[in-house]
Design a protein around this motif. Structure first.
Motif: not given
Length: 119
Positions: A56-70, A75-82
């Protein structure tokens, strides 16, 4: 120490989607703030997205807001960027990075994964 390995980059047409993954190892993962930065050819490294210990604690650069999701899976020690609705200007090397508790900067970086978006 935190070791980060990115994957998922590639070539995609404009309007398409990609999901980047970052596998973390080393010190406890869940307390780290994780982020993605990107660097396009001939440009400075640019903040893309960050995430706190919870999704729930996310922040985005202006150029990707609304298109990218982090997101992250502690548990898996993974981060994703959709990345959706990709544009040619999203072409860059994408880096996963970690900021450990008490640090004012991102101390650990992966080797990067290249994303190319064709028009």
């Amino acid at each position: 120490q935190v070791h980060l390995v990115e994957s998922g980059g590639g070539l995609v047409q404009a309007g398409g989607s990609l999901r980047l993954s970052c596998a973390a190892s080393g010190r406890p993962f869940s307390s780290n703030i994780m982020a993605w930065f990107r660097q396009a050819p001939g440009k400075e490294r640019e903040f893309t997205a960050s995430i706190g210990w919870s999704n729930t604690e996310t922040d985005y650069g202006d150029t990707v807001k609304g298109r990218f999701t982090i997101s992250r899976d502690n548990a898996k020690c993974m981060v994703y960027l959709q990345m959706n609705s990709l544009k040619p200007e999203d072409t860059a090397v994408y880096y996963c990075t970690a900021r450990i508790p008490g640090s004012g900067r991102y101390d650990y970086w992966g080797q990067g994964t290249r994303v190319s978006v064709s028009s």
